[in-house]
Design an enzyme around this catalytic site. Sequence first.
Site, mmCIF file in Angstrom:
data_model
loop_
_atom_site.group_PDB
_atom_site.id
_atom_site.type_symbol
_atom_site.label_atom_id
_atom_site.label_comp_id
_atom_site.label_asym_id
_atom_site.label_seq_id
_atom_site.Cartn_x
_atom_site.Cartn_y
_atom_site.Cartn_z
ATOM 1 N N MET A 120 -4.550 -69.062 -17.992
ATOM 2 C CA MET A 120 -4.752 -68.001 -16.997
ATOM 3 C C MET A 120 -6.190 -67.483 -17.001
ATOM 4 S SD MET A 120 -1.122 -65.964 -17.505
ATOM 5 C CE MET A 120 -1.328 -65.854 -19.288
ATOM 6 N N ASP A 156 10.590 -69.508 -11.885
ATOM 7 C CA ASP A 156 9.206 -69.099 -11.676
ATOM 8 C C ASP A 156 8.457 -70.044 -10.741
ATOM 9 O OD1 ASP A 156 9.434 -66.895 -13.270
ATOM 10 O OD2 ASP A 156 8.527 -67.813 -15.040
ATOM 11 N N LYS A 215 5.479 -65.378 -9.986
ATOM 12 C CA LYS A 215 4.291 -64.532 -9.898
ATOM 13 C C LYS A 215 3.078 -65.450 -9.797
ATOM 14 C CE LYS A 215 6.089 -60.964 -13.046
ATOM 15 N NZ LYS A 215 7.057 -61.732 -13.825
#
Length: 250
Positions: A174, A40, A61
Site C-alpha cells: 500500500m 474484498d 476498499k
Amino acid sequence: MLPSSSNPHITLIGAGPGDPDLISVKGLKALRRAQVVFYDALVHPDLVEEAEHALKVYVGKRCGRHSVRQEDINHLLVSYARQYGAVVRLKGGDPFVFGRGQEEIDYARANGVTTDVIPGISSAIAAPGLAGIPLTHRGVAESFWVITGTTRKHELSRDLELAAQSSATVVILMGTRKLPAITEVFLRYRPASESVALLEKGSLPDSRIITGQLQDICEKAEAGQFAAPGIIVIGPVTALALEPLKADLK
C-alpha cells in the site's frame, strides 16, 4: 420477521495474492459451504463464484473510491451470521497481514458470534517469489521487513526509517502513491545504487515488474505507469530477478 440461526459463525479466509488457484484447500472447502460471503476488492471473481449457492456481499476498499466503513462491515458480519449461520469473510492475501482481521474477530466475539481463521498466502511473500525474488538469500539478505506504506492517519510508517537503517530486504504494501517519499527515506541510509523492484498485480496473468535503483526508480515507475495494487521491494535480492519468473504448470 427475519429468520435467525441458532449457530452463527464467521470464518475469515485468506484468498491469497490474486490467482484463484492459490487459495488453500481448506479455505476453498469452507468457501463452498458458506451461506453468505463478504469479499474484498482484491479477491478474484472466479474465487467468489466458488460459493455457488451463497449470498455474496461486496465490501471492498480501494483508494480514491467509495467504500464501506470498517465499523459497518463489522456490524454486517455479525448481523448476517445471526440471520444465516455460516458466514465467510474472504480477504485478499492473509487476513492478519494488514487485513484488519483481528478487528472483525474482536467485534464478532464481543457480540457472541464464534469465529475461526483459515490463513492465506500473503502477497508480501508470494509476489516477490513469483517474480523470482527471494526475500532472504544466504550471503545477501538474512531477514525481511513487511511494512505498510500508509498508516491509518495516511502518513508514512515510522518503521520505514528503522527498516532503512537495517540491511534487511524491505517489502512495502500500500505504498504505490508514496513511492517518492519512501525512496527519500531510504536514500538517507542506503546507497543510491540499491536495487528496487516494483511488482504490479502479482500472481495474475497481467502481472508486471519494474526494476531499478533508489536513484531512478521513481522515474521508471512514472514512465512505466506503475499503479496499484502494487508492492515495493527494496534490497540487493531484487537484482536477482530482472524478468518475472514464469512457471509452466501443465
